[in-house]
Design a protein around this motif. Structure first.
Motif, PDB file in Angstrom:
ATOM      1  N   TRP A  77     -10.725  -7.454   1.140  1.00 23.52           N
ATOM      2  CA  TRP A  77     -11.076  -6.107   0.679  1.00 23.52           C
ATOM      3  C   TRP A  77     -12.431  -6.074  -0.031  1.00 23.52           C
ATOM      4  O   TRP A  77     -13.147  -5.076   0.050  1.00 23.52           O
ATOM      5  CB  TRP A  77      -9.974  -5.498  -0.177  1.00 23.52           C
ATOM      6  CG  TRP A  77      -9.473  -6.262  -1.371  1.00 23.52           C
ATOM      7  CD1 TRP A  77      -8.332  -7.003  -1.456  1.00 23.52           C
ATOM      8  CD2 TRP A  77     -10.063  -6.323  -2.678  1.00 23.52           C
ATOM      9  NE1 TRP A  77      -8.169  -7.527  -2.723  1.00 23.52           N
ATOM     10  CE2 TRP A  77      -9.224  -7.114  -3.496  1.00 23.52           C
ATOM     11  CE3 TRP A  77     -11.234  -5.780  -3.244  1.00 23.52           C
ATOM     12  CZ2 TRP A  77      -9.505  -7.395  -4.831  1.00 23.52           C
ATOM     13  CZ3 TRP A  77     -11.516  -6.053  -4.584  1.00 23.52           C
ATOM     14  CH2 TRP A  77     -10.653  -6.850  -5.353  1.00 23.52           C
ATOM     15  N   LEU A  89     -14.304  -2.452  -0.965  1.00 20.55           N
ATOM     16  CA  LEU A  89     -13.225  -1.670  -1.560  1.00 20.55           C
ATOM     17  C   LEU A  89     -12.913  -2.166  -2.967  1.00 20.55           C
ATOM     18  O   LEU A  89     -13.167  -3.335  -3.299  1.00 20.55           O
ATOM     19  CB  LEU A  89     -11.960  -1.781  -0.704  1.00 20.55           C
ATOM     20  CG  LEU A  89     -12.022  -1.181   0.703  1.00 20.55           C
ATOM     21  CD1 LEU A  89     -10.722  -1.451   1.456  1.00 20.55           C
ATOM     22  CD2 LEU A  89     -12.294   0.327   0.634  1.00 20.55           C
ATOM     23  N   GLY A 127      -9.958  -2.602  -3.994  1.00 26.69           N
ATOM     24  CA  GLY A 127      -8.671  -3.271  -3.865  1.00 26.69           C
ATOM     25  C   GLY A 127      -7.923  -2.696  -2.684  1.00 26.69           C
ATOM     26  O   GLY A 127      -8.528  -2.114  -1.769  1.00 26.69           O
ATOM     27  N   LEU A 128      -6.614  -2.854  -2.687  1.00 27.17           N
ATOM     28  CA  LEU A 128      -5.757  -2.329  -1.635  1.00 27.17           C
ATOM     29  C   LEU A 128      -4.783  -1.316  -2.225  1.00 27.17           C
ATOM     30  O   LEU A 128      -4.411  -1.400  -3.400  1.00 27.17           O
ATOM     31  CB  LEU A 128      -4.962  -3.454  -0.973  1.00 27.17           C
ATOM     32  CG  LEU A 128      -5.756  -4.585  -0.320  1.00 27.17           C
ATOM     33  CD1 LEU A 128      -4.804  -5.687   0.144  1.00 27.17           C
ATOM     34  CD2 LEU A 128      -6.588  -4.068   0.846  1.00 27.17           C
ATOM     35  N   ALA A 129      -4.349  -0.367  -1.403  1.00 23.40           N
ATOM     36  CA  ALA A 129      -3.317   0.591  -1.776  1.00 23.40           C
ATOM     37  C   ALA A 129      -2.224   0.515  -0.717  1.00 23.40           C
ATOM     38  O   ALA A 129      -2.488   0.731   0.472  1.00 23.40           O
ATOM     39  CB  ALA A 129      -3.889   2.007  -1.863  1.00 23.40           C
ATOM     40  N   ASP A 130      -1.004   0.188  -1.139  1.00 16.04           N
ATOM     41  CA  ASP A 130       0.106  -0.102  -0.225  1.00 16.04           C
ATOM     42  C   ASP A 130       1.219   0.918  -0.457  1.00 16.04           C
ATOM     43  O   ASP A 130       1.854   0.941  -1.512  1.00 16.04           O
ATOM     44  CB  ASP A 130       0.609  -1.531  -0.494  1.00 16.04           C
ATOM     45  CG  ASP A 130       1.619  -2.017   0.532  1.00 16.04           C
ATOM     46  OD1 ASP A 130       2.285  -1.184   1.165  1.00 16.04           O
ATOM     47  OD2 ASP A 130       1.743  -3.249   0.674  1.00 16.04           O
ATOM     48  N   ARG A 142      -3.949  -2.572  -5.899  1.00 19.37           N
ATOM     49  CA  ARG A 142      -4.135  -1.780  -7.112  1.00 19.37           C
ATOM     50  C   ARG A 142      -3.157  -0.624  -7.225  1.00 19.37           C
ATOM     51  O   ARG A 142      -2.904  -0.128  -8.325  1.00 19.37           O
ATOM     52  CB  ARG A 142      -5.557  -1.219  -7.161  1.00 19.37           C
ATOM     53  CG  ARG A 142      -6.665  -2.238  -6.967  1.00 19.37           C
ATOM     54  CD  ARG A 142      -6.692  -3.248  -8.081  1.00 19.37           C
ATOM     55  NE  ARG A 142      -7.818  -4.172  -7.926  1.00 19.37           N
ATOM     56  CZ  ARG A 142      -7.811  -5.427  -8.336  1.00 19.37           C
ATOM     57  NH1 ARG A 142      -6.738  -5.919  -8.944  1.00 19.37           N
ATOM     58  NH2 ARG A 142      -8.858  -6.199  -8.140  1.00 19.37           N
ATOM     59  N   ARG A 196     -11.326   0.434   6.013  1.00 23.70           N
ATOM     60  CA  ARG A 196     -11.510   0.997   4.675  1.00 23.70           C
ATOM     61  C   ARG A 196     -10.623   2.222   4.472  1.00 23.70           C
ATOM     62  O   ARG A 196     -10.031   2.400   3.393  1.00 23.70           O
ATOM     63  CB  ARG A 196     -12.987   1.359   4.459  1.00 23.70           C
ATOM     64  CG  ARG A 196     -13.867   0.157   4.117  1.00 23.70           C
ATOM     65  CD  ARG A 196     -15.268   0.592   3.721  1.00 23.70           C
ATOM     66  NE  ARG A 196     -16.080   0.849   4.899  1.00 23.70           N
ATOM     67  CZ  ARG A 196     -16.878  -0.055   5.462  1.00 23.70           C
ATOM     68  NH1 ARG A 196     -16.969  -1.272   4.951  1.00 23.70           N
ATOM     69  NH2 ARG A 196     -17.595   0.242   6.529  1.00 23.70           N
ATOM     70  N   CYS A 235      -6.760   0.941   4.400  1.00 22.85           N
ATOM     71  CA  CYS A 235      -6.384   0.049   3.295  1.00 22.85           C
ATOM     72  C   CYS A 235      -6.620   0.649   1.920  1.00 22.85           C
ATOM     73  O   CYS A 235      -6.110   0.100   0.929  1.00 22.85           O
ATOM     74  CB  CYS A 235      -7.142  -1.269   3.423  1.00 22.85           C
ATOM     75  SG  CYS A 235      -6.638  -2.230   4.868  1.00 22.85           S
ATOM     76  N   TRP A 236      -7.360   1.752   1.868  1.00 25.60           N
ATOM     77  CA  TRP A 236      -7.606   2.368   0.562  1.00 25.60           C
ATOM     78  C   TRP A 236      -7.798   3.884   0.643  1.00 25.60           C
ATOM     79  O   TRP A 236      -7.107   4.652  -0.027  1.00 25.60           O
ATOM     80  CB  TRP A 236      -8.829   1.749  -0.119  1.00 25.60           C
ATOM     81  CG  TRP A 236      -9.077   2.336  -1.478  1.00 25.60           C
ATOM     82  CD1 TRP A 236      -9.927   3.359  -1.798  1.00 25.60           C
ATOM     83  CD2 TRP A 236      -8.435   1.961  -2.702  1.00 25.60           C
ATOM     84  NE1 TRP A 236      -9.874   3.641  -3.133  1.00 25.60           N
ATOM     85  CE2 TRP A 236      -8.966   2.794  -3.715  1.00 25.60           C
ATOM     86  CE3 TRP A 236      -7.476   1.000  -3.045  1.00 25.60           C
ATOM     87  CZ2 TRP A 236      -8.557   2.703  -5.056  1.00 25.60           C
ATOM     88  CZ3 TRP A 236      -7.079   0.904  -4.373  1.00 25.60           C
ATOM     89  CH2 TRP A 236      -7.614   1.745  -5.353  1.00 25.60           C
ATOM     90  N   ALA A 253      -5.833   7.134  -1.211  1.00 22.44           N
ATOM     91  CA  ALA A 253      -6.535   7.860  -2.268  1.00 22.44           C
ATOM     92  C   ALA A 253      -6.587   9.355  -1.962  1.00 22.44           C
ATOM     93  O   ALA A 253      -6.472  10.182  -2.879  1.00 22.44           O
ATOM     94  CB  ALA A 253      -7.944   7.297  -2.434  1.00 22.44           C
ATOM     95  N   HIS A 289      -6.984   8.271  -6.662  1.00 25.75           N
ATOM     96  CA  HIS A 289      -7.329   6.867  -6.901  1.00 25.75           C
ATOM     97  C   HIS A 289      -6.471   6.251  -7.987  1.00 25.75           C
ATOM     98  O   HIS A 289      -6.134   5.082  -7.952  1.00 25.75           O
ATOM     99  CB  HIS A 289      -8.809   6.730  -7.269  1.00 25.75           C
ATOM    100  CG  HIS A 289      -9.737   6.820  -6.101  1.00 25.75           C
ATOM    101  ND1 HIS A 289     -10.042   8.013  -5.499  1.00 25.75           N
ATOM    102  CD2 HIS A 289     -10.398   5.865  -5.410  1.00 25.75           C
ATOM    103  CE1 HIS A 289     -10.872   7.791  -4.485  1.00 25.75           C
ATOM    104  NE2 HIS A 289     -11.103   6.507  -4.417  1.00 25.75           N
TER     105      HIS A 289
END
Length: 296
Positions: A13, A18, A20-23, A73, A281, A284-285, A289, A294
């Motif tokens: 990432w 980025l 970080g990552l957002a899952d 994150r 991008r 994964c984020w 967002a 965010h």
């Protein structure tokens, strides 16, 4: 390019620029329920059907620490009820977990039963920002009359629901594109995120995401070698997947911790689609967002 193990995830990432990552598809459950879920996987139970060793059989604290190490994150604490009388207590637990856990999106669930509208309203009032339902494990009709006001509440509030609507890994009475399409026909403004890309009926669920403004898909387990041996994603659908991802309609999901491989495998699977860095991008984020903000 591959992400060669979990230690390499931050480099993935970071290389994309980025934060970080957002899952959107992570599970945290009350300890007793989690032990029962893991036992079902250990036994390759009827809703699993294959050998499925849990990779991250750790305590809550260890798993939260690992997500932090990976750079995840923002993440969910998805729970799901499979019988009456469970959901309200699960919501109390998952919402308390989110309050105590930085980065965790306040998560809740529901089941068709008396009082469902009241406890979903209470969860929304308590700050729930995502819900989860599992039509395979729960075994219920999404058109059950008890749920009509609930779907309406979520549509009005704009709060997404992650729905395990596909047949994989084992088909059930109310899985597949038809029951979900019928739900959307009644509630076209429902902000739904289809788990596992709707596997194995990828094309049908992609079409629903293309047709309904608030419907998206998560990548959970899709594109990994483990999943591809059973339900591979057709290469012919990649152009449509790219457009959906760039349009905000594909979100990273992993099924952490209930996966039989390293977290990094999910990211390698996305890279191998060869849909470009902008797509990675977004998935994964950025798309998380856009839906949740965010900060969580």
């Amino acid at each position: 390019m591959t992400v060669s193990g979990d230690n390499a995830v931050p480099g993935f990432w970071g290389g994309l620029g980025l934060p970080g990552l957002a899952d959107v598809h992570v599970h945290f459950l009350p300890p007793r329920m989690l032990r029962r879920v893991w036992a079902h996987f250990d036994e390759a139970g009827p809703l699993v059907g294959v050998e499925w060793p849990i990779r991250y059989r750790w305590s809550d604290a260890e798993r939260v620490a690992h997500l932090e190490k990976l750079g995840v994150r923002a993440f969910t604490a998805l729970a799901y009820a499979h019988r009456p009388g469970m959901a309200a207590d699960l919501n109390d637990w998952t919402l308390a977990f989110a309050r105590a856990t930085p980065g965790c999106l306040p998560s809740a669930t529901f089941y068709p039963e008396d009082g469902v509208t009241e406890y979903v309203t209470a969860a929304l009032d308590a700050g729930a920002r995502v819900f989860k339902v599992h039509l395979q494990v729960g075994g219920f009709d999404p058109l059950d009359d008890a749920l009509t006001p609930v779907w309406g509440l979520l549509a009005e509030a704009g709060v997404p629901v992650v729905v395990h609507a596909g047949h994989a890994p084992m088909a059930a009475e109310y899985t597949g594109p038809s029951p979900f399409a019928a739900l959307l026909a009644r509630h076209p403004r429902l902000p739904a995120i289809v788990a596992h890309m709707g596997a194995p009926d990828y094309e049908e669920f992609l079409a629903l995401a293309e047709s309904y403004e608030r419907v998206a898909l998560d990548t959970t387990m899709a594109f990994t070698p483990f999943f591809d041996q059973f339900v591979p994603f057709p290469p012919s659908l990649r152009p449509r997947l790219r457009e959906l991802g760039l349009g905000g309609k594909v979100l990273l999901g992993s099924d952490f911790p209930n996966i039989p491989y390293e977290y990094a495998d999910q990211l390698t699977g996305l890279i191998r689609l060869d849909l470009g860095d902008d797509w990675l991008r977004a998935v994964c984020w950025g798309n998380f967002a856009r839906r949740f903000g965010h900060a969580v």
